[in-house]
Design a protein around this motif. Structure first.
Motif, mmCIF file in Angstrom:
data_model
loop_
_atom_site.group_PDB
_atom_site.id
_atom_site.type_symbol
_atom_site.label_atom_id
_atom_site.label_comp_id
_atom_site.label_asym_id
_atom_site.label_seq_id
_atom_site.Cartn_x
_atom_site.Cartn_y
_atom_site.Cartn_z
ATOM 1 N N GLY A 160 0.289 -1.279 0.170
ATOM 2 C CA GLY A 160 -0.430 -0.031 0.587
ATOM 3 C C GLY A 160 0.710 1.165 -0.028
ATOM 4 O O GLY A 160 1.952 1.292 0.344
ATOM 5 N N MET A 161 0.192 2.692 -0.212
ATOM 6 C CA MET A 161 0.937 3.769 -0.420
ATOM 7 C C MET A 161 0.460 3.832 0.633
ATOM 8 O O MET A 161 -0.783 4.152 0.942
ATOM 9 N N SER A 162 0.525 4.886 1.577
ATOM 10 C CA SER A 162 0.403 5.626 2.576
ATOM 11 C C SER A 162 0.324 7.059 2.302
ATOM 12 O O SER A 162 0.776 7.744 2.737
ATOM 13 N N VAL A 163 -0.771 7.356 3.543
ATOM 14 C CA VAL A 163 -1.067 8.935 2.552
ATOM 15 C C VAL A 163 -1.863 9.922 3.758
ATOM 16 O O VAL A 163 -1.993 8.892 4.661
ATOM 17 N N ALA A 164 -1.232 10.727 4.297
ATOM 18 C CA ALA A 164 -1.813 11.627 5.202
ATOM 19 C C ALA A 164 -2.904 13.219 4.780
ATOM 20 O O ALA A 164 -2.820 13.367 4.273
ATOM 21 N N VAL A 165 -4.038 12.628 5.972
ATOM 22 C CA VAL A 165 -4.487 13.563 5.387
ATOM 23 C C VAL A 165 -5.569 14.479 7.327
ATOM 24 O O VAL A 165 -5.597 13.488 8.472
ATOM 25 N N GLY A 166 -4.396 15.308 7.130
ATOM 26 C CA GLY A 166 -4.184 16.573 8.330
ATOM 27 C C GLY A 166 -4.075 15.044 9.493
ATOM 28 O O GLY A 166 -2.849 14.974 9.443
ATOM 29 N N ASP A 167 -4.252 14.651 10.696
ATOM 30 C CA ASP A 167 -3.227 13.124 11.534
ATOM 31 C C ASP A 167 -3.763 12.470 11.113
ATOM 32 O O ASP A 167 -3.020 11.527 11.928
ATOM 33 N N GLU A 168 -4.863 12.035 10.465
ATOM 34 C CA GLU A 168 -4.443 10.625 10.053
ATOM 35 C C GLU A 168 -4.403 9.823 8.880
ATOM 36 O O GLU A 168 -3.623 10.597 7.798
ATOM 37 N N VAL A 169 -3.800 9.000 9.050
ATOM 38 C CA VAL A 169 -2.928 8.412 7.553
ATOM 39 C C VAL A 169 -4.303 7.497 7.111
ATOM 40 O O VAL A 169 -4.482 6.187 7.883
ATOM 41 N N PHE A 170 -4.427 7.216 6.159
ATOM 42 C CA PHE A 170 -4.883 6.381 4.898
ATOM 43 C C PHE A 170 -3.918 5.222 4.336
ATOM 44 O O PHE A 170 -2.875 6.049 4.095
ATOM 45 N N ILE A 171 -3.967 4.116 4.099
ATOM 46 C CA ILE A 171 -3.212 2.908 3.143
ATOM 47 C C ILE A 171 -4.208 3.487 2.280
ATOM 48 O O ILE A 171 -4.938 2.663 1.933
ATOM 49 N N LEU A 172 -3.405 3.688 0.683
ATOM 50 C CA LEU A 172 -4.136 3.412 -0.949
ATOM 51 C C LEU A 172 -3.537 2.172 -1.158
ATOM 52 O O LEU A 172 -2.075 1.504 -1.307
ATOM 53 N N PRO A 173 -4.689 0.501 -1.237
ATOM 54 C CA PRO A 173 -3.815 -0.203 -2.087
ATOM 55 C C PRO A 173 -2.514 -0.046 -3.759
ATOM 56 O O PRO A 173 -3.665 0.597 -4.239
ATOM 57 N N LEU A 174 -1.634 0.211 -3.602
ATOM 58 C CA LEU A 174 -0.372 -0.183 -4.655
ATOM 59 C C LEU A 174 -1.385 -0.016 -6.407
ATOM 60 O O LEU A 174 -0.928 0.163 -6.829
ATOM 61 N N ASN A 175 -2.182 -1.643 -6.059
ATOM 62 C CA ASN A 175 -2.444 -1.749 -7.849
ATOM 63 C C ASN A 175 -3.281 -0.708 -8.192
ATOM 64 O O ASN A 175 -3.304 -0.790 -9.230
ATOM 65 N N MET A 176 -4.136 0.205 -7.153
ATOM 66 C CA MET A 176 -5.017 0.733 -8.034
ATOM 67 C C MET A 176 -4.295 2.197 -7.820
ATOM 68 O O MET A 176 -5.106 2.723 -8.443
ATOM 69 N N VAL A 177 -3.445 2.832 -7.449
ATOM 70 C CA VAL A 177 -2.719 3.784 -7.656
ATOM 71 C C VAL A 177 -2.179 3.717 -8.872
ATOM 72 O O VAL A 177 -1.293 3.206 -9.205
ATOM 73 N N ILE A 178 -2.391 5.103 -9.774
ATOM 74 C CA ILE A 178 -1.804 5.082 -11.101
ATOM 75 C C ILE A 178 -0.729 6.345 -11.116
ATOM 76 O O ILE A 178 0.128 6.175 -11.476
ATOM 77 N N GLU A 179 -0.664 7.548 -10.510
ATOM 78 C CA GLU A 179 0.008 8.737 -10.047
ATOM 79 C C GLU A 179 -0.297 9.285 -9.363
ATOM 80 O O GLU A 179 -1.437 9.517 -8.906
ATOM 81 N N SER A 180 0.856 9.877 -8.759
ATOM 82 C CA SER A 180 -0.174 11.823 -8.375
ATOM 83 C C SER A 180 0.505 12.573 -8.374
ATOM 84 O O SER A 180 1.583 12.688 -9.089
ATOM 85 N N LEU A 181 -0.691 13.412 -8.157
ATOM 86 C CA LEU A 181 0.226 15.274 -8.553
ATOM 87 C C LEU A 181 -0.518 15.870 -8.546
ATOM 88 O O LEU A 181 -0.908 16.079 -7.034
ATOM 89 N N GLN A 182 0.607 17.077 -7.817
ATOM 90 C CA GLN A 182 0.064 18.245 -7.176
ATOM 91 C C GLN A 182 -0.991 19.385 -8.219
ATOM 92 O O GLN A 182 -0.014 19.953 -9.275
ATOM 93 N N PRO A 183 -2.252 19.161 -7.942
ATOM 94 C CA PRO A 183 -2.964 19.943 -9.593
ATOM 95 C C PRO A 183 -2.713 21.695 -9.361
ATOM 96 O O PRO A 183 -2.446 21.698 -7.710
ATOM 97 N N GLN A 184 -2.472 22.213 -10.338
ATOM 98 C CA GLN A 184 -2.724 23.565 -10.405
ATOM 99 C C GLN A 184 -4.308 24.274 -10.190
ATOM 100 O O GLN A 184 -5.038 23.191 -10.238
ATOM 101 N N ALA A 185 -4.163 25.537 -9.524
ATOM 102 C CA ALA A 185 -6.131 26.534 -9.490
ATOM 103 C C ALA A 185 -7.031 25.655 -10.429
ATOM 104 O O ALA A 185 -8.081 25.165 -10.671
#
Length: 670
Positions: A534-559
């Motif tokens: 899995g890929m661990s991601v943080a939202v505030g103080d919470e940590v979530f796990i995303l199954p790695l087989n579902m993750v395609i990419e990550s990006l920092q979107p512009q407004a």
């Protein structure tokens, strides 16, 4: 002694025996010669079926399951005549035997779990076997003549060489010799060539072997029965000796095979092969609950090891070199132990595939179609729990393929095809996953027909849809292109359940089809349900796990890449596509973050053929996590598939992207 403690082992072995009987009967049927109506070289197969029936009868008699004993006795009688060459197993006989196997399966289920015996079915099975025995039974006198004079005019020569571990299973060679002696005059020659020196002799191991001679008047079945409980723990050769043959036994079992051709054991295998197979198949039967408990403990160890690793990250590597080296060794050993324990639950996919030859045979007969089943990759291993849960979706796909995928023999001839349709089941490793494919060479799916039905049902259709988007429509609940639904299947009827079951296993499913050439359904599954990359991601103080087989990419979107449509639905512009943008903080109602240090990050995931972007605060990294069932320990939460414990002791929820996609109004956005 409370013999009920052995019931579980008996039922497990009986199920395996029934499976062997069914597979053997189907093999006999497929090998039937069209001209003679009999199978060629069927001796080994009939012996296998006979031994399975004999074992079930012996166990059932021991435990007092009379219905099972009576029916297997009839089966055994019929099979004994067949293996002696006095009876031919034609299609009618195989039908009756297969029906009896079905009834036996039901009787064993009643004996194991209770309930009412299906007496009409049991009486039909008895009547079918009795009819065969009565109508086609050879004349009693001729049987005696053939058995006693033709096959064995003089004596039986028996080479009995027990495995050294024979005593450990509670068996006693003396009991076998006494039983043989009860049938007639028994000549014995003890072979002590394996006897070690006295100072290294282990009294708990069997070192002696015997060459035995019995009169030809003793039935072969009586000899087989005497060795029934040890046939997998010895080298055994049983040969008929002509009347003129010398009565004294000079050769050992091993030398006899050199003089008289290949000797065979009770199971029809060469004696040397039997011994080799016994070593190769050495195994023990362990309760699944014990294996699960062991896996759970290893999971806890993995969590503890991760905790130690996280706590040690801030230590001075010079001052704590010895400690860090030890932790590194612990890391490697823990991973090796984890892989070894997980492999205990791995079973060949053959356990799932083995039930389909019978199903294909029955469905083809019922639908008056000619179907050939081919299976590949049966040795591919998959978690036991996964195999149990994938069977129902595979059954549905198989029914669909036969009922709607394959044409009738007349239609196939008119289309210039082989009148026998082919269904292929293939399992293979692909990366860290298992791919199972069910293919047919039938008519293929009708793109125009599916689109027409989608329009009638007001299903959303993208402009200029691709084939994959069209085939995905059959996964909508209740979608079907069939005008009249049968009780077997409907291509589309129940496919939503197939897909939801596969998604629940962390897998994916896709369809490829070509008109008049056939359809392939591909199922992609993780190797196990207990461990997750899995890929661990943080939202505030919470940590979530995303199954790695579902993750395609990550990006920092512009407004300017984020738009809001229909008032409240946000979408993210990624290259030429717009994806629904889900804020996990809002999704799980977490407290609003008053201080935003960095711009949010969008993680693009794909589940069930749909892509969406999940908005998180931070990417923490990739790690392997031990999956804990949240529903069992707490309750079901939409959009959450489970939980895990992090190295710092916190609980992290595992995100179910498919659940989020289902609850999100994607139609307006996608």
């Amino acid at each position: 002694m409370d013999i009920t403690q052995f019931h579980a082992a008996f039922f497990e072995e009986s199920r395996e025996g029934l499976q062997a009987m069914e597979a053997g009967l189907l093999r006999l049927e497929s090998d039937l010669d069209a001209d003679t109506g009999s199978a060629t070289d069927a001796g080994d197969t009939i012996n296998t079926i006979f031994r399975a029936a004999h074992s079930i009868k012996g166990g059932a008699a021991t435990f007092g399951f009379g219905n099972v004993t009576d029916l297997t006795h009839l089966l055994e009688t019929l099979l004994d005549e067949a293996r002696a060459g006095h009876r031919r197993l034609d299609p009618g006989a195989i039908d009756a035997l297969l029906e009896s196997v079905d009834v036996l399966r039901g009787l064993l289920a009643v004996a194991e779990h209770g309930g009412e015996v299906d007496r009409p079915a049991m009486e039909r099975a008895h009547a079918g076997l009795n009819r065969l025995l009565a109508v086609n039974a050879p004349d009693a006198a001729s049987v005696v003549t053939e058995a006693d004079v033709g096959d064995d005019p003089g004596h039986w020569r028996i080479g009995f060489r027990p495995d050294t571990s024979l005593f450990m299973t509670g068996n006693d060679p003396l009991r076998i010799l006494r039983e043989l002696a009860s049938h007639g005059e028994l000549a014995t020659t003890c072979v002590d060539e394996r006897l070690p020196a006295f100072d290294v002799l282990d009294p708990f191991e069997a070192h002696l072997a015997w060459d035995l001679m019995l009169p030809g008047s003793v039935p072969r079945a009586a000899i087989d029965e005497a060795f029934a409980w040890v046939e997998d723990q010895c080298e055994l050769s049983i040969q008929a000796v002509q009347a003129a043959a010398p009565t004294a036994v000079q050769d050992t079992a091993g030398s006899a095979s050199a003089d008289d051709g290949p000797s065979t054991s009770a199971n029809g295998l060469p004696a040397s092969t039997r011994g080799a197979n016994a070593d190769a198949d050495s195994s023990i039967r362990v309760a699944v609950a014990k294996v699960d408990a062991l896996i759970n403990l290893v999971g806890e160890l993995v969590i503890t090891q991760a905790m130690l690793r996280q706590r040690s990250e801030h230590l001075d590597p010079v001052a704590n070199e010895t400690l860090l080296t030890g932790l590194g060794q612990l890391d490697r050993n823990t991973r090796d132990l984890q892989e070894a324990v997980m492999s205990v639950r791995m079973l060949p996919v053959e356990f799932a595939f083995s039930r389909f030859p019978r199903m294909v045979r029955d469905l083809a007969s019922r639908l008056d179609k000619k179907v050939r089943l081919r299976t590949f990759g049966e040795a591919t291993e998959l978690d036991k729990g996964m195999i149990e849960k994938i069977v129902d979706p595979l059954v549905h796909l198989m029914r669909n393929a036969i009922d709607h995928g394959l044409e009738s023999a007349a239609e196939r001839r008119a289309a210039g095809k082989d009148e026998t349709g082919t269904i292929t089941m293939n399992a293979s490793h692909q990366g860290g996953h298992i791919m199972i494919e069910v293919s047919d060479d039938g008519r293929g799916m009708d793109r125009d027909r599916i689109m027409q039905k989608a329009v009638e049902r007001n299903l959303p259709l993208p402009e200029n849809p691709t084939d994959a988007q069209i085939w995905d429509l059959v996964f909508h609940p209740g979608f079907s292109t069939a005008d009249a639904l049968s009780d077997l299947s409907g291509r589309g009827v129940g496919m939503d359940v197939v897909k939801s079951n596969i998604l629940a296993l962390g897998g994916q499913v896709e369809i490829r089809s070509e008109r008049k050439l056939g359809t392939t359904v591909s199922i992609r599954l993780p190797l196990t349900l207990a461990i997750l990359d899995g890929m661990s991601v943080a939202v505030g103080d919470e940590v979530f796990i995303l199954p790695l087989n579902m993750v395609i990419e990550s990006l920092q979107p512009q407004a300017h890449e984020i738009r809001t449509i229909a008032g409240d639905t946000r979408v993210l512009h990624v290259r030429d596509d717009y994806l629904p943008l889900i804020n996990l903080r809002q999704q799980y109602r977490l407290p609003a973050d008053t201080v935003t240090a960095t711009a949010p990050i969008a993680v693009v995931v794909e589940s069930g053929g749909r892509r969406l972007a999940l908005e998180v605060d931070e990417l923490l990294g990739q790690q392997q996590v031990v999956v804990k069932n949240l529903e069992t320990n707490y309750r079901r939460i939409p959009g959450i598939s489970g939980a895990t414990i992090l190295g710092d002791g916190r609980v992290a929820l595992i995100i179910d992207a498919g659940g989020i996609a289902t609850a999100t109004p994607l139609s307006a956005a996608a």
